[in-house]
Write an enzyme that holds these catalytic residues in place. Sequence first.
Site, PDB file in Angstrom:
ATOM      1  N   SER A   1      66.282  14.479  68.190  1.00 49.33           N
ATOM      2  CA  SER A   1      65.280  16.116  67.641  1.00 49.33           C
ATOM      3  C   SER A   1      64.719  16.168  66.656  1.00 49.33           C
ATOM      4  O   SER A   1      64.995  15.156  65.477  1.00 49.33           O
ATOM      5  CB  SER A   1      66.859  16.908  67.004  1.00 49.33           C
ATOM      6  OG  SER A   1      66.573  17.695  67.306  1.00 49.33           O
TER       7      SER A   1
ATOM      8  N   VAL B   1      59.331   9.132  76.627  1.00 53.68           N
ATOM      9  CA  VAL B   1      58.381   9.552  78.010  1.00 53.68           C
ATOM     10  C   VAL B   1      59.222  10.557  78.153  1.00 53.68           C
ATOM     11  O   VAL B   1      60.211  11.358  77.953  1.00 53.68           O
ATOM     12  CB  VAL B   1      58.018   8.575  78.947  1.00 53.68           C
ATOM     13  CG1 VAL B   1      57.963   7.013  78.547  1.00 53.68           C
ATOM     14  CG2 VAL B   1      59.623   8.403  79.806  1.00 53.68           C
TER      15      VAL B   1
ATOM     16  N   LEU C   1      53.156   6.084  73.537  1.00 56.35           N
ATOM     17  CA  LEU C   1      52.953   6.020  72.695  1.00 56.35           C
ATOM     18  C   LEU C   1      52.343   7.226  72.109  1.00 56.35           C
ATOM     19  O   LEU C   1      51.268   7.782  71.766  1.00 56.35           O
ATOM     20  CB  LEU C   1      51.845   4.748  71.869  1.00 56.35           C
ATOM     21  CG  LEU C   1      52.847   3.206  72.487  1.00 56.35           C
ATOM     22  CD1 LEU C   1      51.751   2.290  72.338  1.00 56.35           C
ATOM     23  CD2 LEU C   1      53.857   3.227  71.466  1.00 56.35           C
TER      24      LEU C   1
ATOM     25  N   LYS D   1      61.474  24.158  78.549  1.00 57.05           N
ATOM     26  CA  LYS D   1      61.521  23.171  79.493  1.00 57.05           C
ATOM     27  C   LYS D   1      63.001  23.248  79.591  1.00 57.05           C
ATOM     28  O   LYS D   1      62.604  21.653  80.850  1.00 57.05           O
ATOM     29  CB  LYS D   1      61.010  21.875  78.385  1.00 57.05           C
ATOM     30  CG  LYS D   1      59.633  21.998  78.220  1.00 57.05           C
ATOM     31  CD  LYS D   1      59.041  20.306  77.480  1.00 57.05           C
ATOM     32  CE  LYS D   1      57.782  21.032  76.910  1.00 57.05           C
ATOM     33  NZ  LYS D   1      58.397  20.813  74.778  1.00 57.05           N
TER      34      LYS D   1
ATOM     35  N   HIS E   1      73.347  20.909  71.805  1.00 52.69           N
ATOM     36  CA  HIS E   1      71.462  21.054  70.879  1.00 52.69           C
ATOM     37  C   HIS E   1      70.748  22.667  70.970  1.00 52.69           C
ATOM     38  O   HIS E   1      70.280  23.603  69.987  1.00 52.69           O
ATOM     39  CB  HIS E   1      71.213  19.865  70.237  1.00 52.69           C
ATOM     40  CG  HIS E   1      70.021  19.728  69.274  1.00 52.69           C
ATOM     41  ND1 HIS E   1      68.827  20.524  69.671  1.00 52.69           N
ATOM     42  CD2 HIS E   1      70.821  19.747  67.857  1.00 52.69           C
ATOM     43  CE1 HIS E   1      68.051  20.215  68.074  1.00 52.69           C
ATOM     44  NE2 HIS E   1      68.968  19.811  67.072  1.00 52.69           N
ATOM     45  N   ASN E   2      69.721  22.324  72.150  1.00 50.77           N
ATOM     46  CA  ASN E   2      69.035  22.601  72.672  1.00 50.77           C
ATOM     47  C   ASN E   2      69.467  23.976  72.842  1.00 50.77           C
ATOM     48  O   ASN E   2      68.812  24.699  72.496  1.00 50.77           O
ATOM     49  CB  ASN E   2      68.252  22.088  73.382  1.00 50.77           C
ATOM     50  CG  ASN E   2      67.553  20.876  72.669  1.00 50.77           C
ATOM     51  OD1 ASN E   2      67.148  20.434  72.033  1.00 50.77           O
ATOM     52  ND2 ASN E   2      66.226  20.805  73.793  1.00 50.77           N
TER      53      ASN E   2
ATOM     54  N   LYS F   1      72.698  16.317  72.980  1.00 55.24           N
ATOM     55  CA  LYS F   1      71.755  16.926  73.174  1.00 55.24           C
ATOM     56  C   LYS F   1      71.540  17.744  73.786  1.00 55.24           C
ATOM     57  O   LYS F   1      70.345  19.249  73.120  1.00 55.24           O
ATOM     58  CB  LYS F   1      70.376  15.855  73.136  1.00 55.24           C
ATOM     59  CG  LYS F   1      69.020  16.654  72.996  1.00 55.24           C
ATOM     60  CD  LYS F   1      68.684  16.508  71.677  1.00 55.24           C
ATOM     61  CE  LYS F   1      67.453  17.040  71.345  1.00 55.24           C
ATOM     62  NZ  LYS F   1      66.414  17.825  71.891  1.00 55.24           N
TER      63      LYS F   1
ATOM     64  N   GLU G   1      70.211  26.030  69.671  1.00 52.27           N
ATOM     65  CA  GLU G   1      68.336  26.337  69.556  1.00 52.27           C
ATOM     66  C   GLU G   1      68.214  27.484  70.305  1.00 52.27           C
ATOM     67  O   GLU G   1      67.961  28.665  68.796  1.00 52.27           O
ATOM     68  CB  GLU G   1      67.530  24.704  70.137  1.00 52.27           C
ATOM     69  CG  GLU G   1      66.207  25.243  69.420  1.00 52.27           C
ATOM     70  CD  GLU G   1      65.349  23.759  69.693  1.00 52.27           C
ATOM     71  OE1 GLU G   1      65.705  22.701  69.594  1.00 52.27           O
ATOM     72  OE2 GLU G   1      64.861  24.032  70.368  1.00 52.27           O
TER      73      GLU G   1
ATOM     74  N   ARG H   1      51.366   3.404  79.189  1.00 51.66           N
ATOM     75  CA  ARG H   1      50.167   3.017  80.409  1.00 51.66           C
ATOM     76  C   ARG H   1      47.897   3.541  80.197  1.00 51.66           C
ATOM     77  O   ARG H   1      47.278   3.301  80.785  1.00 51.66           O
ATOM     78  CB  ARG H   1      50.286   3.894  81.722  1.00 51.66           C
ATOM     79  CG  ARG H   1      50.973   3.479  82.191  1.00 51.66           C
ATOM     80  CD  ARG H   1      51.855   4.616  83.508  1.00 51.66           C
ATOM     81  NE  ARG H   1      52.675   4.089  83.989  1.00 51.66           N
ATOM     82  CZ  ARG H   1      53.857   4.649  84.575  1.00 51.66           C
ATOM     83  NH1 ARG H   1      53.579   5.701  84.897  1.00 51.66           N
ATOM     84  NH2 ARG H   1      54.947   4.040  85.365  1.00 51.66           N
TER      85      ARG H   1
ATOM     86  N   ALA I   1      60.814  13.889  80.456  1.00 52.93           N
ATOM     87  CA  ALA I   1      62.193  13.885  81.324  1.00 52.93           C
ATOM     88  C   ALA I   1      61.572  14.198  82.368  1.00 52.93           C
ATOM     89  O   ALA I   1      60.077  14.719  83.123  1.00 52.93           O
ATOM     90  CB  ALA I   1      62.908  14.164  80.295  1.00 52.93           C
TER      91      ALA I   1
HETATM   92  C1  6PG Z   1      64.287  19.310  69.471  1.00 56.60           C
HETATM   93  C2  6PG Z   1      63.791  20.328  70.390  1.00 56.60           C
HETATM   94  C3  6PG Z   1      62.839  18.825  71.147  1.00 56.60           C
HETATM   95  C4  6PG Z   1      61.359  20.514  72.051  1.00 56.60           C
HETATM   96  C5  6PG Z   1      62.524  20.922  72.954  1.00 56.60           C
HETATM   97  C6  6PG Z   1      61.604  22.915  72.922  1.00 56.60           C
HETATM   98  O1  6PG Z   1      65.176  19.078  69.268  1.00 56.60           O
HETATM   99  O2  6PG Z   1      63.556  18.138  68.577  1.00 56.60           O
HETATM  100  O3  6PG Z   1      64.642  20.714  70.648  1.00 56.60           O
HETATM  101  O4  6PG Z   1      63.668  18.279  71.660  1.00 56.60           O
HETATM  102  O5  6PG Z   1      61.186  21.059  71.284  1.00 56.60           O
HETATM  103  O6  6PG Z   1      62.577  20.410  73.947  1.00 56.60           O
HETATM  104  O7  6PG Z   1      62.095  23.026  74.427  1.00 56.60           O
HETATM  105  P1  6PG Z   1      61.813  24.270  75.366  1.00 56.60           P
HETATM  106  O8  6PG Z   1      60.208  23.851  75.613  1.00 56.60           O
HETATM  107  O9  6PG Z   1      62.579  24.370  75.905  1.00 56.60           O
HETATM  108  O10 6PG Z   1      61.743  25.391  74.347  1.00 56.60           O
END
Ligand code: 6PG
Length: 471
Positions: free
Chosen positions: A130, A76, A13, A262, A187-188, A184, A191, A36, A78
Amino acid sequence: MNDGKYDIGMVGLGVMGQNLTLNMADHGFSVAGFDRDAAKGEALRAAAGGRPVAAAATLAEFVGLLRAPRAIMMLVPAGPPVDSVIRDLLPHLAAGDLIIDGGNSYYVDTDARGKALAARGIAYLGVGVSGGEHGARHGPSLMPGGPREAYERVRPVLEAVAAHVGAEPCVTYLGPGSAGHYVKMVHNGIEYALMQLIAESYDLLKRGLGLSDAELAAVFAGWNAGELNGYLMEITAQIFGRIDERTGKPLIDEILDEAGQKGTGMWTSQDAMNLQTPIPTIDAAVALRDLSGFKTEREAASRVLAGPPQRFSGDRDAFLASLGHALHAAMIVAYGQGLALLHTASQARGYGLHLADVARIWRGGCIIRAALLEPIRAAYDRQPDLPNLLLDAELGAAVAGRQADLRGVVAAGASLGIPVLGFMSALAYFDGYRSAWLPANLIQAQRDYFGAHTYERIDAQGVFHTQWEQE
Ligand code: 6PG
């Protein structure tokens, strides 16, 4: 159904979990939550107002609140936290229940978890979510994968909470196993590439043209009003206009130039390497984030490695217009690389992706939403098995028609000593892709020379080896 039970459960949450819970409740679904951290349950109760939302104190109580067969979503972080939630839930679950992972999980983990849970009769969906906090609350783009019948069970909830473009929800069943988390991840990756291209444009405008933050805000707002319209363009314009409360100066200039990550962009590049599908603009974006982390070395190098003067001396207005066109072309290339990877991965992994659907659900809610996704969707509607966007007549022509701008921007970066690896990679990818001949014949000859790796000929079938060293 008035049995006192809740329609769906939410584990985790934090901001995303709380927002998605409230979003579900706003659409008439009752949601039981668990975290938790008791304070997060308390925060949900406080935010719930009169909505059909409960926050349980224990996992047993939480599971008991849910209507069977249960549908439980996890939001939560990854990695190990996902396995730990699954482990804790399992003793309370029964065959027929469904677990949904809404985090940015590594697709390999999602496949493994899905298989392990299926063996116990529990269905598992990996759903990319996203749109950040705002998206979770008001409409994210959702990228679900896993067993189709499991998706059908929660489809009404997912369609209701997703962003909508017109009447179309930004969610659809993508494919089995890890299809959703894979989409996804890519997608990133896209991004990352778009953010890198925007950052390089900023660099050219700031160090090259000497634009102030106010001027930068105006340039990006202008771009966002035209063909470059998109969420990342919009927030970039707003970022340049933001004044720091602490110093009274533009906030952007107070932020340390080391980019975090990340891992999703890196995973995209790693898997593209595994599948031998080139995505150099995404690779460049990951590499430049990595390079930004070498701040101390960069500072040391900046004192000893001089480059050319970084001030642009040409026609500023013409360059600005050209940069906008180059950015548009490079962005098409970046989307194209990501989608080409999805095309390959779909075949290699049996996802059965419909890329028109992927483009459709990316048009709203997600971070890479942009006006460009409409023509991209249309391209895949015209030709569902299109291997590369550059082969679409409209989008190919859009890049080809802006190539002079792209070449100009790359040349400007090179001559000013401003690193534009994203633009360079997009241009070289375009030039490589449109080359019927590449110098790979020489690489084959070298491989055969030093390692007897053999080569094929253009004038005969078969495999050949030459004794290159002549005594
Ligand atoms: C989304 C973002 C989201 C997050 C990423 C940022 O689609 O809403 O991509 O998943 O902000 O994890 O990724 P980095 O920390 O690797 O830039």
